[in-house]
Design an enzyme around this catalytic site. Structure first.
Site, PDB file in Angstrom:
ATOM      1  N   GLU A 277     -20.770 -72.494  39.826  1.00 32.45           N
ATOM      2  CA  GLU A 277     -20.858 -73.560  38.941  1.00 32.45           C
ATOM      3  C   GLU A 277     -19.618 -74.274  38.814  1.00 32.45           C
ATOM      4  O   GLU A 277     -19.694 -75.518  38.973  1.00 32.45           O
ATOM      5  CB  GLU A 277     -21.324 -73.137  37.412  1.00 32.45           C
ATOM      6  CG  GLU A 277     -22.788 -72.503  37.618  1.00 32.45           C
ATOM      7  CD  GLU A 277     -23.047 -70.965  37.942  1.00 32.45           C
ATOM      8  OE1 GLU A 277     -24.350 -70.633  38.332  1.00 32.45           O
ATOM      9  OE2 GLU A 277     -22.064 -70.489  38.041  1.00 32.45           O
TER      10      GLU A 277
ATOM     11  N   HIS B 103     -30.303 -66.951  29.439  1.00 31.28           N
ATOM     12  CA  HIS B 103     -31.673 -67.598  30.102  1.00 31.28           C
ATOM     13  C   HIS B 103     -32.377 -68.604  29.124  1.00 31.28           C
ATOM     14  O   HIS B 103     -33.166 -69.333  29.452  1.00 31.28           O
ATOM     15  CB  HIS B 103     -32.526 -66.828  30.882  1.00 31.28           C
ATOM     16  CG  HIS B 103     -31.932 -66.189  32.139  1.00 31.28           C
ATOM     17  ND1 HIS B 103     -30.983 -65.112  32.207  1.00 31.28           N
ATOM     18  CD2 HIS B 103     -32.240 -66.537  33.477  1.00 31.28           C
ATOM     19  CE1 HIS B 103     -30.880 -64.839  33.478  1.00 31.28           C
ATOM     20  NE2 HIS B 103     -31.435 -65.584  34.287  1.00 31.28           N
TER      21      HIS B 103
END
Length: 342
Positions: free
Chosen positions: A78, A147
């Site tokens: 990322e 998540h």
């Protein structure tokens, strides 16, 4: 950019596509497709967004249509992904980065908050940063740790970033195009529990500017305010309250930074009471800021303190406990009762 007109100006020259019913995820897909078609400077980047079409299939079919140089499958990195997007923006591109899940954004947090957010100011406005960071966020999908988080406060606190969150398919379709067209970096928060929500999308006419709040239900007794997935919960609570004789006005802020206080203050000055609801923990949150601002600017109109309903100030729990952690209509109605009884 080589184009002399903005994406909006180009897209507005096309004939109206009419109104259709789409799931939230397909509305995003259609909005991204229109942005890609409007300018070859627009690129999509992310993990598994190409051949797979993304974990939630938001980018499904776009690589096949626009090619691997426009819709790019990135490594699982990322920080490198956002850093690359910053470099592309410096070179005149408009990259749209997908972070697979909310909790995965933190490896890129340094790039976003110390570089992306500050470069335009560092160059005294001479360098623009048209980068969109798409982040699926929030709970209600029964997922594991990292998540189901709601990290919006980190980004709203960071000067130099625009932060938005659509709650309907129509807003998703238009707001993603507005975000791509922005010359400033935009954190685009997508409530993942709403990816399957269906709604009307008017592809021929834009409803509201990117940073405008929206009154989604009129009422007279109390103002309910929220963002993202919580807007649906507020509407559920308002429907129940109406059956019990209480009229609730519901406002979707849509944009968390900058935040359009006009409709909120107008509503509170009429109703005298307000509840803000969010999935994120309550301490130093978007709800905290809105509550403080409303009490500063509409103090003499209030008949009760602004009440906040939020996730608890604890890490997001295992999936089987998410129903206890996330606010629901009952918790909102409890807050409404407290405000009315004050």
């Amino acid at each position: 950019m080589s184009e002399t007109r903005s994406l909006h100006e180009q897209s507005e020259t096309k004939p109206a596509a009419g109104v259709t019913t789409l799931p939230f995820s397909r509305a995003l897909n259609a909005g991204l497709r229109r942005a890609l078609a409007s300018s070859d400077r627009v690129l999509l980047m992310g993990e598994d967004i190409g051949r797979l079409g993304g974990v939630f299939r938001v980018t499904e079919g776009l690589q096949a249509e626009f090619g691997e140089r426009r819709v790019i499958d990135s490594p699982l990195a990322e920080s490198g992904l956002v850093g690359t997007a910053i470099g592309l923006a410096m070179a005149g591109f408009r990259p749209v980065v997908e972070i697979q899940f909310d909790g995965f954004v933190f490896p890129a947090f340094d790039q976003i908050t110390t570089q992306l957010a500050k470069l335009t100011n560092r160059h005294e406005g001479a360098l623009r940063m048209p980068v969109v960071i798409r982040i699926p966020y929030g709970g209600h999908i029964g997922a594991v740790e990292h998540h189901q988080e709601s990290p919006e406060a980190y980004f709203t606190h960071t000067a130099g970033l625009r932060v938005v969150s659509p709650s309907t398919p129509n807003d998703a379709y238009w707001m993603i195009q507005d975000a791509v067209d922005s010359d400033d970096p935009v954190i685009f928060l997508e409530p993942k529990s709403k990816y399957w929500l269906k709604g009307e999308v008017d592809q021929g006419a834009r409803a509201l500017p990117l940073h405008a709040s929206r009154v989604v239900r009129r009422g007279t007794d109390i103002t309910l305010v929220g963002h993202g997935a919580m807007v649906t919960t507020l509407l559920q609570a308002a429907a129940i309250a109406e059956s019990e004789g209480t009229s609730c006005e519901v406002i979707d802020v849509r944009s968390l930074s900058p935040l359009d206080y006009g409709p909120i203050l107008d509503s509170v000055r009429r109703t005298g009471r307000m509840v803000y609801a969010q999935e994120a923990p309550g301490f130093t949150s978007v709800g905290s800021e809105v509550a403080a601002t409303v009490m500063e600017q509409a103090f003499y109109a209030l008949e009760a303190p602004v009440i906040r309903v939020s996730g608890f100030d604890a890490p997001f729990p295992p999936a089987k406990l998410e129903g206890l952690y996330l606010p629901d209509a009952d918790r909102v109605l409890e807050a409404v009762d407290r405000a009315l009884a004050f």
